[in-house]
Write a protein that holds these residues in place. Structure first.
Motif: not given
Length: 247
Positions: A7-11, A21-31, A34-37, A224-228
């Motif tokens: 799950x990406x945040x795009x300004x 290309x400007x993104x913040x890759x969060x801990x959250x999965x789209x599908x 899973x938690x991404x680190x 906490x559902x989106x961010x580390x």
């Protein structure tokens, strides 16, 4: 079944620039659940982190060989990037090169994205309270101005998700470091710190126009559902990746 995606945040402030290309890759999965680190932190499996990075880069359509990554030390050190690779002991990267993607790792500090659409310069800054106290954002704007003859009024800036004033509790001694307008006194004798406000003030002082600055509404501590968040989870916290590049 659809492959896993981050799950990406795009300004939104950069949406009109097709070359960015400007993104913040969060801990959250789209599908999935899973938690991404993306950081090689103390309590995480290095192979899992490598796999997470691979998933993200495939999703973005870029290669690991295109990345410029700083060894962050919570400083105000700035590195000029002429080629991909690891950059020692710095917390701000600046480049005028296309197809190099700047990366910073965050888990409460703010990623600050700076773009000069006239000179085609980008910078990505890792800014927590230590970097803010050393005026890293102010120094980065000055670096871009001096090296490339950029006009600060032309810069477009996004202050990314970070620990916010709602949750960012700090010691009373912060009133010796920061202007009190960025501190909210609490009854327990501590303050809540407005990191975004401090960064915003540094940008405006540097000559960046109000209307050219956007600020993320998100707090990493209570999101906490989106961010580390290191302040929330301590040594168990993962890291998110901010990426910024020109195609």
């Amino acid at each position: 079944m659809k492959s896993d995606e981050v799950y990406l945040l795009k300004p939104e402030i950069f949406e009109k620039f097709d070359n960015l290309l400007a993104i913040l890759a969060t801990r959250k999965s789209v599908n999935s659940d899973r938690t991404f680190n993306f950081g090689f932190t103390k309590n995480n499996d290095p192979e899992e982190v490598k796999n997470n990075r691979r998933i993200l880069l495939e999703q973005l359509g870029i290669s690991e060989t295109q990345l410029a990554i700083p060894k962050q030390i919570h400083s105000s050190n700035i590195c000029f990037v002429e080629k991909p690779g690891i950059y020692d002991e710095c917390d701000a990267l600046v480049t005028d090169k296309k197809e190099i993607f700047l990366v910073v790792s965050v888990a409460d500090c703010s990623p600050v994205y700076i773009y000069d659409p006239k000179k085609k310069i980008i910078s990505l800054v890792h800014c927590g309270w230590r970097g803010a106290s050393e005026k890293i954002v102010e120094k980065t704007v000055a670096f871009i101005r001096d090296k490339f003859k950029s006009e600060p009024r032309d810069l477009i800036v996004h202050i990314g998700a970070c620990a916010s004033v709602c949750c960012y509790e700090v010691d009373k001694e912060f009133d010796k470091i920061f202007d009190v307008r960025f501190l909210r006194f609490k009854r327990n004798g501590k303050y809540h710190f407005d990191l975004k406000g401090e960064i915003y003030a540094q940008l405006v002082k540097s000559g960046v126009k109000f209307e050219n600055i956007s600020v993320s509404p998100y707090c990493t501590i209570c999101g906490g559902d989106i961010f580390h968040s290191y302040r929330r989870d301590g040594e168990n916290s993962g890291r998110m990746w901010a990426l910024f590049g020109m195609r």
